[in-house]
Design a protein around this motif. Structure first.
Motif, mmCIF file in Angstrom:
data_model
loop_
_atom_site.group_PDB
_atom_site.id
_atom_site.type_symbol
_atom_site.label_atom_id
_atom_site.label_comp_id
_atom_site.label_asym_id
_atom_site.label_seq_id
_atom_site.Cartn_x
_atom_site.Cartn_y
_atom_site.Cartn_z
ATOM 1 N N LEU A 1 0.826 -1.207 0.000
ATOM 2 C CA LEU A 1 0.000 0.000 0.000
ATOM 3 C C LEU A 1 0.863 1.261 0.000
ATOM 4 O O LEU A 1 0.518 2.256 -0.640
ATOM 5 C CB LEU A 1 -0.939 0.014 1.213
ATOM 6 N N GLY A 2 2.007 1.214 0.700
ATOM 7 C CA GLY A 2 2.885 2.373 0.730
ATOM 8 C C GLY A 2 3.381 2.745 -0.653
ATOM 9 O O GLY A 2 3.375 3.922 -1.046
ATOM 10 N N ARG A 3 3.789 1.743 -1.421
ATOM 11 C CA ARG A 3 4.252 1.992 -2.796
ATOM 12 C C ARG A 3 3.099 2.450 -3.672
ATOM 13 O O ARG A 3 3.269 3.301 -4.552
ATOM 14 C CB ARG A 3 4.894 0.723 -3.364
ATOM 15 N N PHE A 4 1.888 1.896 -3.433
ATOM 16 C CA PHE A 4 0.715 2.279 -4.214
ATOM 17 C C PHE A 4 0.387 3.762 -4.014
ATOM 18 O O PHE A 4 0.102 4.491 -4.970
ATOM 19 C CB PHE A 4 -0.480 1.408 -3.804
ATOM 20 N N VAL A 5 0.439 4.200 -2.766
ATOM 21 C CA VAL A 5 0.182 5.612 -2.449
ATOM 22 C C VAL A 5 1.237 6.495 -3.108
ATOM 23 O O VAL A 5 0.935 7.551 -3.671
ATOM 24 C CB VAL A 5 0.158 5.830 -0.924
ATOM 25 N N GLU A 6 2.490 6.051 -3.045
ATOM 26 C CA GLU A 6 3.593 6.810 -3.630
ATOM 27 C C GLU A 6 3.428 6.940 -5.141
ATOM 28 O O GLU A 6 3.601 8.024 -5.711
ATOM 29 C CB GLU A 6 4.910 6.117 -3.296
ATOM 30 N N ASN A 7 3.083 5.845 -5.804
ATOM 31 C CA ASN A 7 2.909 5.861 -7.264
ATOM 32 C C ASN A 7 1.689 6.681 -7.683
ATOM 33 O O ASN A 7 1.667 7.256 -8.779
ATOM 34 C CB ASN A 7 2.766 4.430 -7.795
ATOM 35 N N ALA A 8 0.687 6.748 -6.824
ATOM 36 C CA ALA A 8 -0.520 7.526 -7.142
ATOM 37 C C ALA A 8 -0.275 9.026 -7.028
ATOM 38 O O ALA A 8 -1.075 9.824 -7.502
ATOM 39 C CB ALA A 8 -1.668 7.117 -6.220
#
Length: 461
Positions: free
Chosen positions: A194-201
């Motif tokens: 989720l951390g990477r998902f938030v970062e990529n978003a």
């Protein structure tokens, strides 16, 4: 948003304020140089006129805040902004001219003010056109990611769709806490990190909008997001910041207890507020007595009965006190008991309609301010009957009495006059925000914007 003295201000408003202030200084300097060049005298040192330039910029800028130049309507409509700018610059220049009349030589020459007014208007209007055309509103919006896909998340989606909203939603994550109502929400199970998902978003903030938090708080996910340097906020705090009111639908005692607010550190601010109330109420009573007397005579000439209206209201900590106003209704207006004013209320007299529109009927309340029963800024005091009913119908209604009632307030400048339980509920949300986040800065902001309500009567009854 930027937090100033516990009150949140959108980035776009802060940036616009700073640019406007700089343009006002430039306009004042340009006006001085043009006028001095015309009469052929020495321009002089910039330091010698720095106080005059700063005073001009500050007075006009405060007038701009007062008339609502930085409100949502002015930010999304050039035509609306131009109308408010015309009034603000005119008021600012009149104020400077008055200072120059009382204290000759302390402000710009009148001829310089004329040039400054024209240059300032052109510069300020040009600044708004440029910001709207080249950057657009979206350039100033923050990007948030919402954890949740239920009704709470759906509400955030509706708020973000408003043109004046200060944020946009980049993604919704269905945490499985309830049936998803937001279309396009990404299931949590399909996201490995989720951390990477938030970062990529590209989200700058994550808002927790779960319908049910007991035993379902995604602590591991939130920790990963936080370690990526992304701010994490709960639903109630986010709504308070974005809307300027405490949301009763999601409010719970634990949030009020643990959130930032109702601090003991404002005792010194309360002393300063009381000193301000005493000094200003004395000045208003001395200056306003002739005006009160004139309208008291007009009230007596139109209808029989007393010129002043006396009524018991509920004040600080629920203590009752007597409030005085110029009578604007017939003497038998409350023969059957107290009731809210209505649109085009037939009980209001012709003189009463005039004094209500320009708020002159409120002037005698300054006596209550001087006595310490009221303040200039605070929640409006209600009659005991209404307080009893509203305390029974609305949760946390008693908490609005932890601060002194006021002549004007956060609810009055943000919500039109209401005459129902639902209207009182909305106004309570603003009153709770004020009681929770009171600072002298917020009081100053309310006092300045009260001028907007007087100049453009919004819902006066």
């Amino acid at each position: 948003m930027i937090r100033l003295f516990k009150h949140y201000i959108p980035y776009n408003v802060v940036l616009l304020c700073l640019v406007d202030f700089a343009l006002l200084v430039v306009a004042g300097e340009a006006a001085w140089r043009i006028r001095v060049g015309q009469i052929g005298t020495d321009i002089g040192s910039l330091a010698d006129r720095s106080l005059g330039l700063g005073g001009f910029a500050l007075l006009v800028w405060l007038a701009m805040i007062a008339v609502g130049t930085y409100g949502p309507e002015a930010l999304r409509s050039i035509r609306f902004a131009i109308a408010r700018l015309l009034v603000a610059v005119s008021l600012g220049v009149l104020g400077i001219a008055f200072i120059n009349l009382v204290l000759p030589g302390s402000a710009f020459w009148r001829s310089v003010l004329l040039y400054a007014m024209v240059i300032a208007l052109v510069a300020l209007i040009g600044n708004r056109i440029l910001a709207t055309r080249m950057l657009g509103i979206e350039a100033f919006r923050r990007s948030i990611l919402v954890l949740g896909a239920g009704p709470r998340a759906e509400r955030l989606q509706r708020i973000s769709a408003r043109r004046e909203s200060g944020f946009s939603t980049v993604a919704f994550v269905d945490m499985g806490d309830c049936e998803a109502t937001v279309k396009g929400a990404v299931p949590r199970d399909s996201i490995p990190d989720l951390g990477r998902f938030v970062e990529n978003a590209g989200a700058s903030e994550v808002v927790l909008a779960l319908q049910e938090r007991r035993n379902s708080l995604p602590l591991q996910d939130l920790l990963r997001v936080k370690t990526k340097g992304v701010n994490v906020n709960d639903y109630s705090s986010f709504l308070e910041r974005e809307t300027g009111r405490v949301d009763l639908d999601t409010l719970n005692p634990s949030w009020l207890i643990f959130s930032d607010g109702f601090s003991a550190g404002r005792r010194l601010s309360s002393v300063a507020k009381r000193a301000f109330d005493i000094v200003v109420s004395l000045l208003i009573l001395v200056i306003g007595l002739p005006l009160i007397a004139i309208f008291a005579v007009l009230v007596k000439l139109e209808t029989r009965g007393p010129a002043f209206f006396r009524q018991t209201r509920i004040g600080l900590y629920g203590v009752p006190f007597d409030l005085f106003k110029l009578r604007s209704m017939r003497t038998d207006a409350e023969a059957s008991g107290a009731r809210w004013a209505e649109q085009d209320d037939p009980r209001i007299t012709r003189v009463g309609r005039i004094i209500r529109t320009v708020r002159i009927d409120e002037l005698p309340q300054v006596w209550s301010v001087l006595k310490g029963e009221m303040s200039f800024v605070g929640p409006r005091p209600e009659v005991p009957t209404f307080v009893t009913d509203l305390d029974r119908e609305l949760p946390y209604y008693a908490e609005r009495h932890v601060v002194k009632p006021g002549i004007t307030g956060w609810a009055q400048i943000n919500y039109p006059y209401g005459a129902s339980i639902e209207d009182s509920r909305h106004k309570l949300e603003y009153d709770l925000y004020y009681a929770k986040n009171y600072t002298p800065f917020l009081d100053l902001l309310i006092l300045l914007q009260t001028a907007r309500v007087i100049l453009w009567p919004e819902g006066a009854r």
